[in-house]
Design a protein around this motif. Sequence first.
Motif, PDB file in Angstrom:
ATOM      1  N   ARG A 196       0.822  -1.209   0.000  1.00 39.41           N
ATOM      2  CA  ARG A 196       0.000   0.000   0.000  1.00 39.41           C
ATOM      3  C   ARG A 196       0.858   1.261   0.000  1.00 39.41           C
ATOM      4  O   ARG A 196       0.407   2.314  -0.429  1.00 39.41           O
ATOM      5  CB  ARG A 196      -0.967  -0.029   1.179  1.00 39.41           C
ATOM      6  N   LYS A 197       2.082   1.170   0.452  1.00 39.65           N
ATOM      7  CA  LYS A 197       2.994   2.324   0.430  1.00 39.65           C
ATOM      8  C   LYS A 197       3.339   2.749  -1.000  1.00 39.65           C
ATOM      9  O   LYS A 197       3.829   3.851  -1.222  1.00 39.65           O
ATOM     10  CB  LYS A 197       4.281   2.010   1.193  1.00 39.65           C
ATOM     11  N   ASP A 198       3.096   1.865  -1.984  1.00 43.85           N
ATOM     12  CA  ASP A 198       3.370   2.188  -3.388  1.00 43.85           C
ATOM     13  C   ASP A 198       2.242   2.990  -4.042  1.00 43.85           C
ATOM     14  O   ASP A 198       2.401   3.472  -5.163  1.00 43.85           O
ATOM     15  CB  ASP A 198       3.599   0.909  -4.203  1.00 43.85           C
ATOM     16  N   ILE A 199       1.119   3.131  -3.369  1.00 41.43           N
ATOM     17  CA  ILE A 199      -0.035   3.817  -3.975  1.00 41.43           C
ATOM     18  C   ILE A 199       0.315   5.230  -4.443  1.00 41.43           C
ATOM     19  O   ILE A 199       0.000   5.587  -5.586  1.00 41.43           O
ATOM     20  CB  ILE A 199      -1.260   3.783  -3.044  1.00 41.43           C
ATOM     21  N   PRO A 200       0.975   6.072  -3.633  1.00 40.95           N
ATOM     22  CA  PRO A 200       1.255   7.437  -4.113  1.00 40.95           C
ATOM     23  C   PRO A 200       2.089   7.480  -5.399  1.00 40.95           C
ATOM     24  O   PRO A 200       1.763   8.230  -6.327  1.00 40.95           O
ATOM     25  CB  PRO A 200       2.008   8.081  -2.944  1.00 40.95           C
ATOM     26  N   VAL A 201       3.138   6.687  -5.492  1.00 47.79           N
ATOM     27  CA  VAL A 201       3.961   6.727  -6.702  1.00 47.79           C
ATOM     28  C   VAL A 201       3.239   6.075  -7.882  1.00 47.79           C
ATOM     29  O   VAL A 201       3.368   6.520  -9.022  1.00 47.79           O
ATOM     30  CB  VAL A 201       5.369   6.116  -6.468  1.00 47.79           C
ATOM     31  N   THR A 243       0.074   6.221  -8.369  1.00 44.01           N
ATOM     32  CA  THR A 243      -0.947   7.192  -8.775  1.00 44.01           C
ATOM     33  C   THR A 243      -0.446   8.014  -9.966  1.00 44.01           C
ATOM     34  O   THR A 243      -1.227   8.353 -10.864  1.00 44.01           O
ATOM     35  CB  THR A 243      -1.310   8.107  -7.584  1.00 44.01           C
ATOM     36  N   ASP A 244       0.839   8.315 -10.009  1.00 44.45           N
ATOM     37  CA  ASP A 244       1.410   9.104 -11.118  1.00 44.45           C
ATOM     38  C   ASP A 244       1.163   8.475 -12.482  1.00 44.45           C
ATOM     39  O   ASP A 244       1.071   9.169 -13.484  1.00 44.45           O
ATOM     40  CB  ASP A 244       2.921   9.297 -10.930  1.00 44.45           C
ATOM     41  N   PHE A 245       1.058   7.141 -12.524  1.00 46.77           N
ATOM     42  CA  PHE A 245       0.808   6.448 -13.791  1.00 46.77           C
ATOM     43  C   PHE A 245      -0.519   6.896 -14.406  1.00 46.77           C
ATOM     44  O   PHE A 245      -0.668   6.912 -15.630  1.00 46.77           O
ATOM     45  CB  PHE A 245       0.796   4.929 -13.562  1.00 46.77           C
ATOM     46  N   PHE A 246      -1.472   7.260 -13.573  1.00 51.95           N
ATOM     47  CA  PHE A 246      -2.826   7.577 -14.031  1.00 51.95           C
ATOM     48  C   PHE A 246      -3.050   9.069 -14.269  1.00 51.95           C
ATOM     49  O   PHE A 246      -4.172   9.496 -14.479  1.00 51.95           O
ATOM     50  CB  PHE A 246      -3.841   7.028 -13.017  1.00 51.95           C
ATOM     51  N   PHE A 260      -5.712   2.125 -23.313  1.00 50.32           N
ATOM     52  CA  PHE A 260      -5.354   0.755 -23.680  1.00 50.32           C
ATOM     53  C   PHE A 260      -5.574  -0.243 -22.543  1.00 50.32           C
ATOM     54  O   PHE A 260      -5.301  -1.422 -22.698  1.00 50.32           O
ATOM     55  CB  PHE A 260      -3.890   0.677 -24.122  1.00 50.32           C
ATOM     56  N   LEU A 261      -6.026   0.229 -21.384  1.00 52.01           N
ATOM     57  CA  LEU A 261      -6.150  -0.648 -20.222  1.00 52.01           C
ATOM     58  C   LEU A 261      -7.568  -1.144 -19.977  1.00 52.01           C
ATOM     59  O   LEU A 261      -7.780  -1.994 -19.110  1.00 52.01           O
ATOM     60  CB  LEU A 261      -5.644   0.078 -18.969  1.00 52.01           C
ATOM     61  N   GLY A 262      -8.547  -0.598 -20.669  1.00 60.41           N
ATOM     62  CA  GLY A 262      -9.922  -1.042 -20.453  1.00 60.41           C
ATOM     63  C   GLY A 262     -10.455  -0.654 -19.081  1.00 60.41           C
ATOM     64  O   GLY A 262     -11.227  -1.391 -18.481  1.00 60.41           O
ATOM     65  N   ILE A 263     -10.025   0.513 -18.578  1.00 60.74           N
ATOM     66  CA  ILE A 263     -10.453   0.973 -17.255  1.00 60.74           C
ATOM     67  C   ILE A 263     -11.410   2.150 -17.395  1.00 60.74           C
ATOM     68  O   ILE A 263     -11.471   2.789 -18.440  1.00 60.74           O
ATOM     69  CB  ILE A 263      -9.248   1.366 -16.370  1.00 60.74           C
ATOM     70  N   ASP A 264     -12.130   2.428 -16.329  1.00 57.34           N
ATOM     71  CA  ASP A 264     -13.064   3.550 -16.282  1.00 57.34           C
ATOM     72  C   ASP A 264     -12.264   4.845 -16.119  1.00 57.34           C
ATOM     73  O   ASP A 264     -11.749   5.135 -15.042  1.00 57.34           O
ATOM     74  CB  ASP A 264     -14.022   3.345 -15.107  1.00 57.34           C
ATOM     75  N   LEU A 265     -12.156   5.613 -17.184  1.00 62.30           N
ATOM     76  CA  LEU A 265     -11.316   6.809 -17.177  1.00 62.30           C
ATOM     77  C   LEU A 265     -11.914   7.971 -16.374  1.00 62.30           C
ATOM     78  O   LEU A 265     -11.253   8.992 -16.190  1.00 62.30           O
ATOM     79  CB  LEU A 265     -11.023   7.253 -18.614  1.00 62.30           C
ATOM     80  N   SER A 266     -13.137   7.799 -15.871  1.00 64.51           N
ATOM     81  CA  SER A 266     -13.738   8.867 -15.072  1.00 64.51           C
ATOM     82  C   SER A 266     -13.297   8.809 -13.603  1.00 64.51           C
ATOM     83  O   SER A 266     -13.514   9.754 -12.857  1.00 64.51           O
ATOM     84  CB  SER A 266     -15.264   8.807 -15.152  1.00 64.51           C
ATOM     85  N   LYS A 267     -12.670   7.723 -13.196  1.00 60.68           N
ATOM     86  CA  LYS A 267     -12.214   7.601 -11.801  1.00 60.68           C
ATOM     87  C   LYS A 267     -10.980   8.461 -11.567  1.00 60.68           C
ATOM     88  O   LYS A 267     -10.200   8.724 -12.474  1.00 60.68           O
ATOM     89  CB  LYS A 267     -11.873   6.148 -11.472  1.00 60.68           C
ATOM     90  N   LYS A 268     -10.792   8.830 -10.312  1.00 63.61           N
ATOM     91  CA  LYS A 268      -9.630   9.624  -9.929  1.00 63.61           C
ATOM     92  C   LYS A 268      -8.363   8.762  -9.970  1.00 63.61           C
ATOM     93  O   LYS A 268      -8.422   7.555  -9.694  1.00 63.61           O
ATOM     94  CB  LYS A 268      -9.806  10.181  -8.517  1.00 63.61           C
ATOM     95  N   PRO A 269      -7.214   9.367 -10.288  1.00 61.47           N
ATOM     96  CA  PRO A 269      -5.956   8.610 -10.313  1.00 61.47           C
ATOM     97  C   PRO A 269      -5.681   7.843  -9.016  1.00 61.47           C
ATOM     98  O   PRO A 269      -5.237   6.698  -9.055  1.00 61.47           O
ATOM     99  CB  PRO A 269      -4.899   9.686 -10.558  1.00 61.47           C
ATOM    100  N   GLU A 270      -5.967   8.452  -7.859  1.00 62.92           N
ATOM    101  CA  GLU A 270      -5.727   7.783  -6.576  1.00 62.92           C
ATOM    102  C   GLU A 270      -6.589   6.533  -6.448  1.00 62.92           C
ATOM    103  O   GLU A 270      -6.156   5.521  -5.894  1.00 62.92           O
ATOM    104  CB  GLU A 270      -6.028   8.731  -5.405  1.00 62.92           C
TER     105      GLU A 270
END
Length: 172
Positions: free
Chosen positions: A18-23, A25-28, A36-46
Amino acid sequence: MNYFNQQTERLKFRKLTRKDIPVWTDFFVDNDRLKFLGIDLSKKPETHATEWIEKQLERYETEGLGHLAIELKETTEFIGVGGIIPRELENKNEFEIAYSLLPKFWKKGYGTELARQMTKYGFENIKPERFVSIIDKENTDSINVALKNGMKVLFETKYLGMNVEVYGINNK
């Protein structure tokens, strides 16, 4: 060799925490390849980063596999995630070699290096008939990684609402 503690010439692999979540988050943030990931782009990066890492923690417990944190050996800088993911594809159980790197680490050969390591580890330890990579038909950089990993196009299909090509490499 332990799945959760691998390394290559330039990279180290370890369990995500869980300590990796902040870094992660930058990916998003400002990443034109999220489509290309098939994810819901309306969600927040976090939210994306948290859900992604929580899913891996669950996979570690249930499957003994999942995306791992990828760090540069020299600096221990977190550069992305990659690993072996059990998938059901076309009614068949498969193992996917999957990878996602932070944009500033693209085009440096890290994706190919980690994909080759996961394939090598998998054939030596998991021993499936083959490995696959499921890639959006427009994701040329991931396609290039799959090709450099010795994969060939097996078939086209729909996956997570995307038109994808499934690349594969057979166990020798």
